[in-house]
Every structure is written in C-alpha cells, then in structure tokens.
Design a protein around this motif. Structure first.
Motif, PDB file in Angstrom:
ATOM      1  N   ILE A   9      38.789  40.829  45.947  1.00 29.75           N
ATOM      2  CA  ILE A   9      38.073  40.034  46.957  1.00 29.75           C
ATOM      3  C   ILE A   9      36.860  39.409  46.281  1.00 29.75           C
ATOM      4  CG2 ILE A   9      36.904  40.014  49.183  1.00 29.75           C
ATOM      5  CD1 ILE A   9      38.589  42.359  50.058  1.00 29.75           C
ATOM      6  N   GLY A  12      34.496  34.737  42.392  1.00 37.65           N
ATOM      7  CA  GLY A  12      33.275  34.353  41.673  1.00 37.65           C
ATOM      8  C   GLY A  12      33.425  34.750  40.214  1.00 37.65           C
ATOM      9  N   ALA A  13      32.291  34.920  39.552  1.00 40.42           N
ATOM     10  CA  ALA A  13      32.292  35.191  38.114  1.00 40.42           C
ATOM     11  C   ALA A  13      33.077  36.464  37.775  1.00 40.42           C
ATOM     12  CB  ALA A  13      30.843  35.311  37.630  1.00 40.42           C
ATOM     13  N   GLY A  15      35.122  38.367  39.719  1.00 36.88           N
ATOM     14  CA  GLY A  15      36.491  38.432  40.242  1.00 36.88           C
ATOM     15  C   GLY A  15      37.471  37.625  39.406  1.00 36.88           C
ATOM     16  N   GLY A  46      22.052  27.612  36.381  1.00 35.91           N
ATOM     17  CA  GLY A  46      21.425  26.963  35.224  1.00 35.91           C
ATOM     18  C   GLY A  46      21.260  25.467  35.424  1.00 35.91           C
ATOM     19  N   CYS A  50      24.967  26.175  33.773  1.00 40.82           N
ATOM     20  CA  CYS A  50      25.359  27.581  33.663  1.00 40.82           C
ATOM     21  C   CYS A  50      24.829  28.265  32.397  1.00 40.82           C
ATOM     22  CB  CYS A  50      26.884  27.728  33.712  1.00 40.82           C
ATOM     23  SG  CYS A  50      27.403  29.457  33.717  1.00 40.82           S
ATOM     24  N   GLY A 160      30.074  40.055  45.391  1.00 39.89           N
ATOM     25  CA  GLY A 160      28.688  39.701  45.091  1.00 39.89           C
ATOM     26  C   GLY A 160      27.685  40.326  46.034  1.00 39.89           C
ATOM     27  N   GLY A 168      27.807  31.161  50.398  1.00 36.38           N
ATOM     28  CA  GLY A 168      28.938  32.013  50.787  1.00 36.38           C
ATOM     29  C   GLY A 168      28.691  33.502  50.624  1.00 36.38           C
ATOM     30  N   LEU A 172      29.914  41.760  52.898  1.00 34.75           N
ATOM     31  CA  LEU A 172      31.234  42.400  52.949  1.00 34.75           C
ATOM     32  C   LEU A 172      31.394  43.511  51.899  1.00 34.75           C
ATOM     33  CD1 LEU A 172      34.124  42.521  54.132  1.00 34.75           C
ATOM     34  CD2 LEU A 172      34.797  40.861  52.389  1.00 34.75           C
ATOM     35  N   GLU A 338      17.960  34.570  43.112  1.00 33.38           N
ATOM     36  CA  GLU A 338      19.150  34.430  42.256  1.00 33.38           C
ATOM     37  C   GLU A 338      20.052  35.652  42.330  1.00 33.38           C
ATOM     38  OE1 GLU A 338      19.050  33.022  38.301  1.00 33.38           O
ATOM     39  OE2 GLU A 338      17.895  31.249  38.831  1.00 33.38           O
ATOM     40  N   GLY A 366      30.639  43.394  39.215  1.00 34.73           N
ATOM     41  CA  GLY A 366      29.668  42.312  39.397  1.00 34.73           C
ATOM     42  C   GLY A 366      28.432  42.735  40.165  1.00 34.73           C
ATOM     43  N   GLY A 377      20.906  34.674  31.814  1.00 33.32           N
ATOM     44  CA  GLY A 377      22.305  34.826  31.411  1.00 33.32           C
ATOM     45  C   GLY A 377      22.795  36.265  31.485  1.00 33.32           C
ATOM     46  N   PHE A 380      25.399  37.014  34.530  1.00 35.73           N
ATOM     47  CA  PHE A 380      26.788  36.629  34.252  1.00 35.73           C
ATOM     48  C   PHE A 380      27.402  37.579  33.224  1.00 35.73           C
ATOM     49  CE2 PHE A 380      25.998  32.121  35.851  1.00 35.73           C
ATOM     50  CZ  PHE A 380      26.712  32.350  37.013  1.00 35.73           C
TER      51      PHE A 380
END
Ligand code: FAD
Length: 397
Positions: A9, A12-13, A15, A46, A50, A160, A168, A172, A338, A366, A377, A380
């Motif tokens: 679920i 994003g980065a 998942g 960024g 990014c 996240g 978004g 959850l 952030e 994550g 950075g 990520f």
C-alpha cells in the motif's frame, strides 16, 4: 490461493522500490495507491529536481527511539547502490552542497526509473484505488478497495507519514499498524519552518527574505547552515534541521555569527578605529536592515563609538548574537513539513526484513516508521534502503 504474494500500500518512494525487488524472483506483486500519480512527493522534492540521496548518509543522520534500528538496512542498500541505479538509467546528477545529490534535469526521471524497475519485473501498480479496509483471515490479507477485494499472503505498509496532506498523505499506515497491535511513537511535523510569537514576529517581519549562515542548536542537535527570516517566523535549512530536535515550548540556541567572535571584533575595533560606530562595525557582518532590526530588538546603541562601548555592552551584544535564545511559538505543521517524526515503533519490527514481529506477513517501510532522516536526501535513502530490505525478504520467501 491468494491473488498476490505481496500487496504494497503506497506507490511512493519506498513502495515502488520495494515492489521492484519483491517481484524480481517472479513473485506476484501489486502496488495500491489512492493517488492519480505515482511518487507525488518525489516529483515535487528538491524543487522538482529530487535530492535523491546523500553521499554521506549514515545512521547518525537519522532520529528514532531506537537509533540502532536503521543500521542494518542502510548498510545493505547504501547511497552507492542507488547512485548505481540512477547511473544505469543515464540520469545526470550533481552534488549541490553537503553531499546532497540532485537530478540535473527533473525528479520525473526518478519516478519513471522506479516505475520501469517495477514493470520490468511484472509488478502491477493500481492508482486511484481507495483502501476501504484490511483484514487477515486464514493466513491471507484481504484488502477491500474501491476497485474490489485483493488477497495476498503478505502486506507491505508503505503509505508514508502525515506531512503534506494535499499531496495525499493520510494516517492509514498508523491505523493499520494499530489494527495489528503495533504501538506508535508520538508523531509530529519535522523539517518544518518555525512560527514566532507576535512580538518576535513583528520585530523581524521586515526581514522576510533575509538569509544568513547560523548555528542552530536544540537538545542533541546542532546545524551550521542558512537561516531565513519569513513573514511568519524563521525557516531555511538550519531551522528545518533543528525542528526535528526541538520540543514544543523550548527555546532554540541560535548563533547568528558562528564564524567570528563579536567581542573580539569590537575590542579590536576599539584599538584600530575607536571613532567608528558600533552599527558600522556590525554592518561588516550583517545586512544593514538586519543590524537595525536586531538593534531595535535588543536595544543596542548603534551610534555608540567603539571607544565608548563598555564591557557590559560588549558582553550583552556577544550573548545576544552568539547565544540567542529564540523561543518559537510553534511550527507551520504538516501543511509544509517535509517529514513526520515518530511513527510505527521500530522495536516491533525486524531490522533485517522490516517484517512485523507481532503479525506474520506484515511489513512496514519508509516514513511510516519511526525513522526520520535529516534534510538533504537522507529520507529518500531510508525509503530506498527499507524498501530493499523488505523487497528482497519477500522475493526470497
Ligand atoms: P511517500 O513517498 O509519501 O509515499 C506514500 C504513498 O502512499 C503516497 O503515494 C500516497 O499517495 C500513498 N497513500 C497514503 N495514504 C494512502 C491511503 N489512505 N490509501 C492509498 N494510498 C495512500 N526527502 C529527501 O530525501 N530528499 C528530498 O529532496 C525531499 N524533498 C521533499 C520535499 C517535500 C515538499 C516533501 C513533503 C518531502 C520531501 N522529502 C525529501 C521527504 C520524502 O519525500 C519522504 O520522506 C519520502 O517520500 C517517504 O517515502 P515513503 O514511500 O515512505 O512515503
């Protein structure tokens, strides 16, 4: 037989990166997301380029109730692994400052790369898919969604934290964790600008846009980076960084002149240019309007000739400038933060596989976990490393 070996679920980065590794051995993997696009945060990160990792990423750059937890995953998937992936896709990048790597062109390249990595190995991605509920029966996760029910042997929670709801973000991940008996370490907005009390806000309102190098400290954190005055308070990398260490109600210690000692400078000025005014000496270090605002705030006599500055005045200018006790009113909150500090308690998760130690087949990766990186950075890199740890564990099942 369940439809999938693993459902993730959050596209994003973490998942997407996890899906690419999980499906690499032929496992059936589905990524679900309620958003219209994959990797929305990556796209705006960024400034659209990014900051995808940091050359110096190390466990010391992360905050968690258990600072040892992140070590294993960060060691098994390093910044060099991700740089290697980026290079294989021919994505040009550069180091901006302090080891921070950015795309030369666009963050879209990182999202496209992650999606290609998924599709190359057959991982499916279903966007615009609302999660209605999850339950676990007879060794299967049943995910009830706006597109019907999906069944899977494993469930990866990669949705996240709470920062930037307009992109978004939802709670959850924490709700699913609690549903399966996990505890959540208290969450709050981090890497976030500070707001000031009315009196301070008025004193510095005119300085909006002024940026100077400072050292900002709170609790165990200390950062030597730029501070930016805004119309609501203070921001810039130094303030964003220290927001992760600050506790509501506390004061920050800000050294506005970390590269020099103002008392030495005044004493030297008394010898060399005794008729010069305190204000003109301070203007050698700060923009004129900052000097004026600070003088009004601390009632410095800017017209005072250096020769006439008493030791008492020198000491107070020194303390004001080098040890400013700045007490924020609060932060701008999740709207602009952030990251989210805190999250799913990592003491209930395997640091090797990211699998829950309470519930078989349930994984967390994550930002939803209580692992928060510095600005630059590091967040990520945590998404890549934790995604890899879970993805390879699933692939090997
Ligand atoms: P996310 O990337 O947030 O992905 C979570 C996914 O879950 C999203 O796609 C979301 O739509 C989905 N989701 C959430 N709730 C639901 C739900 N109820 N149902 C279905 N799907 C759901 N970090 C850096 O290292 N470098 C940077 O340059 C950087 N810049 C940033 C700039 C901004 C403005 C922001 C907000 C963050 C930035 N970060 C940066 C932090 C970084 O984006 C996050 O730490 C990282 O994206 C976390 O990855 P994740 O996969 O855990 O979560």
């Amino acid at each position: 037989m369940p439809d999938y070996d693993a459902i993730i679920i959050g596209a994003g980065a973490a998942g997407l990166h996890c899906a690419a590794f999980a499906a690499a051995t032929g496992k059936r993997v589905l990524v679900l997301d309620h958003a219209k696009q994959t990797g929305k945060k990556i796209l705006i990160s960024g400034g659209g380029r990014c900051n995808f990792t940091n050359l110096y990423a190390a466990p010391e750059n992360y905050l968690s109730d258990n600072p040892h937890f992140c070590k294993s995953a960060l060691a098994r998937y390093t910044q060099w692994d991700f740089i290697d992936l980026v290079s294989r896709y021919g994505i040009a990048y550069h180091e901006k400052t302090l080891g921070q790597l950015f795309c030369d062109d666009s963050a879209k390249q990182i999202v496209n790369m992650l999606v290609s990595e998924c599709t190359n190995v057959g991982a499916e991605i279903s966007l615009r898919t609302e999660i209605i509920g999850v339950d676990y029966q007879q060794g299967q996760y049943r995910i009830n969604t706006s597109k019907g029910e999906f069944r899977s042997t494993n469930l990866v929670v990669a949705c996240g934290g709470l920062s930037m709801p307009k992109l978004g973000a939802t709670p959850l991940g924490y709700q699913l964790a609690e549903q399966f008996g996990h505890s959540i370490t208290p969450v709050r907005a981090a890497l976030v600008p500070f707001t000031l009390h009315d009196q301070d806000k008025q004193a510095f309102a005119e300085l909006s846009g002024v940026s100077i190098p400072v050292t900002a400290s709170a609790n165990d954190g200390s950062f030597h980076e730029a501070m930016l005055f805004t119309h609501r308070g203070v921001s810039g990398p130094a303030m964003l960084q220290i927001s992760s260490y600050w506790q509501p109600g506390e004061a920050l210690t800000v050294n506005l002149l970390p590269s020099d000692d103002i008392s030495e400078a005044i004493k030297q000025g008394q010898q060399q240019q005794p008729k010069a005014q305190l204000g003109s000496l301070l203007q050698q270090y700060f923009p004129k309007r900052l000097v004026q605002a600070l003088a009004d705030y601390w009632q410095w006599p800017l017209q005072q000739r250096l020769a006439d500055c008493s030791n008492e005045l020198i000491n107070s200018v020194h303390d004001n400038l080098h040890q400013w006790q700045l007490k924020p009113n609060g932060t701008e909150g999740y709207r602009t933060a952030e990251v989210t500090l805190g999250g799913v308690n990592v003491n209930e998760i395997s640091s090797k596989t990211m699998e829950s130690t309470l519930q078989s087949g349930l994984y967390f990766i994550g930002e939803v976990m209580d692992v928060t990186g510095w600005l630059g950075g590091y967040n990520f890199q945590w998404a890549w490393a934790s995604g890899y740890a879970a993805g390879t564990a699933l692939a090997e099942q």
